[in-house]
Write a protein that holds these residues in place. Structure first.
Motif, PDB file in Angstrom:
ATOM      1  N   VAL A   1     -31.984  19.390  -9.214  1.00  0.00           N
ATOM      2  CA  VAL A   1     -32.456  20.642  -9.816  1.00  0.00           C
ATOM      3  C   VAL A   1     -31.408  21.728  -9.588  1.00  0.00           C
ATOM      4  N   THR A   2     -30.996  22.378 -10.649  1.00  0.00           N
ATOM      5  CA  THR A   2     -29.981  23.436 -10.542  1.00  0.00           C
ATOM      6  C   THR A   2     -30.421  24.679 -11.307  1.00  0.00           C
TER       7      THR A   2
ATOM      8  N   SER B   1     -31.277  17.291 -13.743  1.00  0.00           N
ATOM      9  CA  SER B   1     -30.393  16.198 -14.164  1.00  0.00           C
ATOM     10  C   SER B   1     -30.904  14.938 -13.491  1.00  0.00           C
ATOM     11  N   SER B   2     -30.940  13.835 -14.236  1.00  0.00           N
ATOM     12  CA  SER B   2     -31.336  12.568 -13.626  1.00  0.00           C
ATOM     13  C   SER B   2     -30.171  11.998 -12.827  1.00  0.00           C
ATOM     14  N   LEU B   3     -30.506  11.332 -11.735  1.00  0.00           N
ATOM     15  CA  LEU B   3     -29.485  10.693 -10.892  1.00  0.00           C
ATOM     16  C   LEU B   3     -29.750   9.193 -10.825  1.00  0.00           C
ATOM     17  N   ILE B   4     -28.715   8.393 -11.052  1.00  0.00           N
ATOM     18  CA  ILE B   4     -28.856   6.940 -11.012  1.00  0.00           C
ATOM     19  C   ILE B   4     -27.636   6.364 -10.306  1.00  0.00           C
ATOM     20  N   MET B   5     -27.850   5.615  -9.263  1.00  0.00           N
ATOM     21  CA  MET B   5     -26.733   4.919  -8.627  1.00  0.00           C
ATOM     22  C   MET B   5     -27.156   3.516  -8.247  1.00  0.00           C
ATOM     23  N   CYS B   6     -26.581   2.516  -8.935  1.00  0.00           N
ATOM     24  CA  CYS B   6     -26.921   1.121  -8.670  1.00  0.00           C
ATOM     25  C   CYS B   6     -25.955   0.525  -7.656  1.00  0.00           C
ATOM     26  N   SER B   7     -26.487  -0.371  -6.869  1.00  0.00           N
ATOM     27  CA  SER B   7     -25.628  -1.140  -5.974  1.00  0.00           C
ATOM     28  C   SER B   7     -25.133  -2.390  -6.719  1.00  0.00           C
ATOM     29  N   GLU B   8     -24.115  -3.029  -6.165  1.00  0.00           N
ATOM     30  CA  GLU B   8     -23.526  -4.197  -6.825  1.00  0.00           C
ATOM     31  C   GLU B   8     -24.582  -5.283  -7.027  1.00  0.00           C
ATOM     32  N   GLN B   9     -25.465  -5.466  -6.052  1.00  0.00           N
ATOM     33  CA  GLN B   9     -26.541  -6.450  -6.197  1.00  0.00           C
ATOM     34  C   GLN B   9     -27.695  -5.901  -7.039  1.00  0.00           C
TER      35      GLN B   9
ATOM     36  N   ALA C   1     -20.780  12.530  -3.536  1.00  0.00           N
ATOM     37  CA  ALA C   1     -20.219  13.820  -3.135  1.00  0.00           C
ATOM     38  C   ALA C   1     -19.804  14.612  -4.374  1.00  0.00           C
ATOM     39  N   MET C   2     -19.192  13.931  -5.334  1.00  0.00           N
ATOM     40  CA  MET C   2     -18.751  14.621  -6.547  1.00  0.00           C
ATOM     41  C   MET C   2     -19.950  15.136  -7.344  1.00  0.00           C
ATOM     42  N   SER C   3     -21.039  14.353  -7.380  1.00  0.00           N
ATOM     43  CA  SER C   3     -22.213  14.760  -8.171  1.00  0.00           C
ATOM     44  C   SER C   3     -22.800  16.080  -7.667  1.00  0.00           C
ATOM     45  N   ALA C   4     -22.599  16.372  -6.382  1.00  0.00           N
ATOM     46  CA  ALA C   4     -23.118  17.630  -5.837  1.00  0.00           C
ATOM     47  C   ALA C   4     -22.425  18.835  -6.475  1.00  0.00           C
TER      48      ALA C   4
ATOM     49  N   ARG D   1     -22.905  20.935 -12.078  1.00  0.00           N
ATOM     50  CA  ARG D   1     -24.009  21.864 -12.319  1.00  0.00           C
ATOM     51  C   ARG D   1     -24.775  21.525 -13.593  1.00  0.00           C
ATOM     52  N   HIS D   2     -24.093  20.913 -14.575  1.00  0.00           N
ATOM     53  CA  HIS D   2     -24.745  20.693 -15.869  1.00  0.00           C
ATOM     54  C   HIS D   2     -24.486  19.285 -16.384  1.00  0.00           C
ATOM     55  N   ALA D   3     -25.547  18.488 -16.497  1.00  0.00           N
ATOM     56  CA  ALA D   3     -25.446  17.151 -17.104  1.00  0.00           C
ATOM     57  C   ALA D   3     -26.868  16.655 -17.318  1.00  0.00           C
ATOM     58  N   GLY D   4     -27.082  15.891 -18.397  1.00  0.00           N
ATOM     59  CA  GLY D   4     -28.406  15.327 -18.629  1.00  0.00           C
ATOM     60  C   GLY D   4     -28.738  14.276 -17.593  1.00  0.00           C
ATOM     61  N   ALA D   5     -27.845  13.291 -17.450  1.00  0.00           N
ATOM     62  CA  ALA D   5     -28.033  12.243 -16.446  1.00  0.00           C
ATOM     63  C   ALA D   5     -26.682  11.896 -15.853  1.00  0.00           C
ATOM     64  N   ILE D   6     -26.673  11.664 -14.540  1.00  0.00           N
ATOM     65  CA  ILE D   6     -25.431  11.352 -13.824  1.00  0.00           C
ATOM     66  C   ILE D   6     -25.511   9.916 -13.307  1.00  0.00           C
ATOM     67  N   PHE D   7     -24.587   9.072 -13.783  1.00  0.00           N
ATOM     68  CA  PHE D   7     -24.523   7.664 -13.390  1.00  0.00           C
ATOM     69  C   PHE D   7     -23.413   7.527 -12.371  1.00  0.00           C
ATOM     70  N   MET D   8     -23.770   7.122 -11.170  1.00  0.00           N
ATOM     71  CA  MET D   8     -22.801   7.159 -10.077  1.00  0.00           C
ATOM     72  C   MET D   8     -22.335   5.775  -9.649  1.00  0.00           C
ATOM     73  N   GLY D   9     -21.048   5.663  -9.383  1.00  0.00           N
ATOM     74  CA  GLY D   9     -20.480   4.425  -8.885  1.00  0.00           C
ATOM     75  C   GLY D   9     -20.081   3.498 -10.017  1.00  0.00           C
ATOM     76  N   ARG D  10     -19.477   2.382  -9.656  1.00  0.00           N
ATOM     77  CA  ARG D  10     -18.899   1.486 -10.676  1.00  0.00           C
ATOM     78  C   ARG D  10     -19.900   0.456 -11.207  1.00  0.00           C
ATOM     79  N   TYR D  11     -21.075   0.429 -10.590  1.00  0.00           N
ATOM     80  CA  TYR D  11     -22.090  -0.542 -11.010  1.00  0.00           C
ATOM     81  C   TYR D  11     -23.263   0.120 -11.721  1.00  0.00           C
ATOM     82  N   THR D  12     -22.997   1.251 -12.344  1.00  0.00           N
ATOM     83  CA  THR D  12     -24.081   1.965 -13.012  1.00  0.00           C
ATOM     84  C   THR D  12     -23.689   2.327 -14.444  1.00  0.00           C
ATOM     85  N   PRO D  13     -23.660   1.334 -15.340  1.00  0.00           N
ATOM     86  CA  PRO D  13     -23.300   1.634 -16.725  1.00  0.00           C
ATOM     87  C   PRO D  13     -24.392   2.469 -17.377  1.00  0.00           C
ATOM     88  N   GLU D  14     -23.989   3.353 -18.251  1.00  0.00           N
ATOM     89  CA  GLU D  14     -24.938   4.226 -18.940  1.00  0.00           C
ATOM     90  C   GLU D  14     -26.021   3.410 -19.650  1.00  0.00           C
ATOM     91  N   ALA D  15     -25.674   2.242 -20.169  1.00  0.00           N
ATOM     92  CA  ALA D  15     -26.613   1.445 -20.979  1.00  0.00           C
ATOM     93  C   ALA D  15     -27.890   1.087 -20.205  1.00  0.00           C
TER      94      ALA D  15
END
Lengths: 430, 430
Positions: free
Chosen positions: A121-122, A391-399, B338-341, B344-358
């Motif tokens: 939330v911002t 903003s939605s936050l999503i972070m998946c792990s490799e597994q 850390a970068m996501s913090a 300030r503005h984004a609909g959804a933030i997908f973090m890391g290399r295992y989180t494809p937007e799809a």
């Protein structure tokens, strides 16, 4: 004053006619407003100054004369009489306290697969607050718009207020000082809305515009919706008072008149199962219509849009209230809290005999910018949530991604989106 | 593919041009839509049926043939293959779980004076969900619109979906069954929006309309805004991918293409401080553009609106991302959280290399209806909060009202609202 009874043969039709109020979209008005917006975008400050000189007869000769300094705001505040300053401070503190309870925080959780999901939330970066000038220049509106933005954490709050003939209500400036407004420009109309939505050399572009205004302002807000956020387009003010049992008819009558004095198209409706109380309230309204300073406005409002409605019982009243979805609702009875649980649609609910709507306009704490014309069916009072976004936050792990990627792959194929499917597939076939 | 560098002399101008996208308000389109709305209000079912026969070439001869039964929806669901049914169920369950965390409850508190203040939260009574027909008929959109409404507690969810030539995607009906949709009408276009906003003999009037559609639908939603609530008017889809450090260029390229395949005006932007990675991603995009089924769409999108942007460092990237306020943002680096913090503005933030937007489009859990075209500056993903609204609660005690009534009296006098002042005064002079 119009009297209706749910026992009347054609009650539902009469009641529907009473509520009917449609703002006409005047094509000429829309054309004028579109032209003003286009010109402000093309010419910027110069055009805003020219229109301000023309429409507001403002004596400024350069654009910089249209901005007020923080020193001017503070000066207005320091010049207040003690009782007015104390009243304004009490109101501001209570509004701030209530709105702090609305502030939302982000959250995250880890799902069973080990993926992190959440919501950030911002606050908005910069908002514009429109404050009407002239007759309807209300310091309370400054507090009600600026404080929720300030509580949300908006770093820059830009206020615009037209100054006809260069004249301003000092109390409006004092309220701006108290509410934490960053900058004030003495401009108004569609040109002020356009300047805030698109920015000019001097006026910073904002992300959202809130606050009431005349039909030019309303049309301009509708036109820039999407370029910036806006609050609701406000219709005329309304009050619905329900009373049963022991009540002071004079109090009820004055509560109804306090909305009627706002506007000739404002709406005051009284509902009761008590025929004697209905007649007593009718009589008190008539007698006060003789001695109110704004009697002419109130008389027209009461005559054209007011009504006294006799119902069989409380259950019938609840049904009518939910049909109206009133901006302001007073429940003047012993079981006000129990009855409020049955109300599905209302901007603000004032419960008990010691809660006149007028204190909600100034200092109870909740916002006085409320959904009108039945829009409480789907919208809310202005609040801190209007100045925050998620903003939605999503972070998946490799597994953790494997199950999700396989599911996305399957569904993307069904939707014939092959790049989606492949992008997902890479993560579980790796 | 377009390459930009923040070191370019005129970078900011080039970047602003890249982002510029303005929907033209076609006056002819608006006139057509206004006429359709007026006709549907005047003639109801008959007119909706006539337009559906005309525009969708639907074979129905009576209006009742345009409504689907719950049995038809269940039949579509029962007919799914095992893998598709399981995928749809997993998606629905995860979307429901995430949105349950968004549900808001009311609250009250008692202030120092003994007055009760609070906020009541209620679901909307009835909402309309627009689901596009034909090519862009996505079952995932049904889940993403209907489930938040269902979680909010909306008792009636009315879905409209056009059926060109009477044909429907069975997976869309299965999704409606799974998501708890109450009724489905096979109608679309401005006529469906008008019918939902004003009601007809058969189609119940709703309080809010959500869901994407073509330009007729978008114009109609804008026109009925105020009569009913609407969600945002959606622009073309966008993705912004930021990557640094160890990354798989092929994965990144496919993530970018998964937005480009949506629409010729969709936008895919790649930002990195790593020149080698930038070239590797460019190469993979080129090679996949040769073999994607939707290559023609993706090629146009990439050529006209795509870009590879070289930045000096992460701080510069953060600045650009906040300027874009992207619908979808991928942060592909070790320090993604850390970068996501800093975003300030984004609909959804997908973090890391295992989180494809799809996976966010289908089954991560958060909503895939997200603010586009920079509107993440002031708006949020579609959520449960879009299907709930708030009412303020105020109940003063006989003693507690005195201070407030005196304050309201003082301020109302300053605003020349005498009936307000008197209404307050009655409560402390009594």
């Amino acid at each position: 004053m119009r009297r209706l009874s749910t026992q009347d043969q054609n009650f539902q039709q009469q009641f529907a006619e009473l509520l009917a109020f449609e703002t006409v979209n005047d094509p000429e008005l829309l054309k004028t407003v579109d032209q003003i917006i286009a010109d402000v975008r093309a010419k910027g400050d110069v055009h805003v100054l020219a229109l301000t000189q023309q429409f507001d007869r403002h004596p400024a000769t350069t654009f910089s004369q249209l901005e007020l300094t923080q020193a001017q705001l503070q000066h207005a505040f320091d010049d207040l009489s003690d009782d007015v300053r104390q009243a304004l401070e009490l109101a501001a503190n209570r509004i701030r306290e209530f709105h702090q309870a609305q502030k939302q925080d982000g959250w995250t959780y880890v799902d069973a697969l080990g993926n992190t999901l959440g919501q950030k939330v911002t606050p908005l970066d910069r908002v514009g607050i429109y404050v009407p000038g002239g007759l309807a220049s209300y310091p309370s509106s400054v507090l009600m718009n600026a404080i929720p933005a300030h509580v949300a954490g908006v770093p820059e709050i830009i206020m615009v207020v037209p100054a006809p003939n260069g004249e301003l209500n000092p109390l409006v400036l004092a309220a701006a000082y108290l509410a934490g407004v960053s900058r004030v420009f003495t401009i108004g109309g569609a040109q002020a809305v356009a300047a805030l939505a698109y920015g000019t050399a001097t006026i910073p572009q904002v992300d959202k515009i809130t606050g009431p205004g005349n039909r030019f302002v309303a049309a301009a807000k509708r036109a820039v919706f999407g370029q910036v956020g806006i609050d609701m387009i406000a219709g005329p003010s309304e009050i619905l008072v329900y009373a049963e049992g022991e009540n002071n008819a004079e109090w009820l009558a004055m509560d109804l008149l306090s909305q009627a004095e706002h506007d000739t198209v404002a709406q005051a409706i009284f509902i009761t199962p008590d025929q004697d109380l209905l007649e007593a309230v009718a009589e008190k309204i008539e007698s006060h219509l003789a001695d109110l300073p704004k009697a002419e406005i109130a008389k027209t409002s009461i005559a054209n849009r007011g009504a006294l409605v006799l119902v069989k019982d409380r259950a019938e009243a609840i049904q009518l209230i939910n049909q109206v979805a009133p901006e302001h609702l007073e429940l003047c009875l012993d079981e006000a809290e129990a009855m409020s649980a049955e109300i599905r649609h209302a901007g603000a609910i004032f419960m008990g005999r010691y809660t006149p709507e007028a204190i909600g306009d100034y200092c109870a704490g909740p916002n006085h910018v409320l959904p009108t014309s039945g829009t409480a069916r789907f919208s809310s009072p202005l609040g801190v949530y209007d100045f925050q976004k998620r903003s939605s936050l999503i972070m998946c792990s490799e597994q953790g991604v494997k199950t999700l990627a396989k599911t996305a792959d399957t569904l993307a194929q069904q939707e014939n989106l092959d790049a989606h499917a492949r992008s997902a597939r890479y993560r579980y076939q790796s």
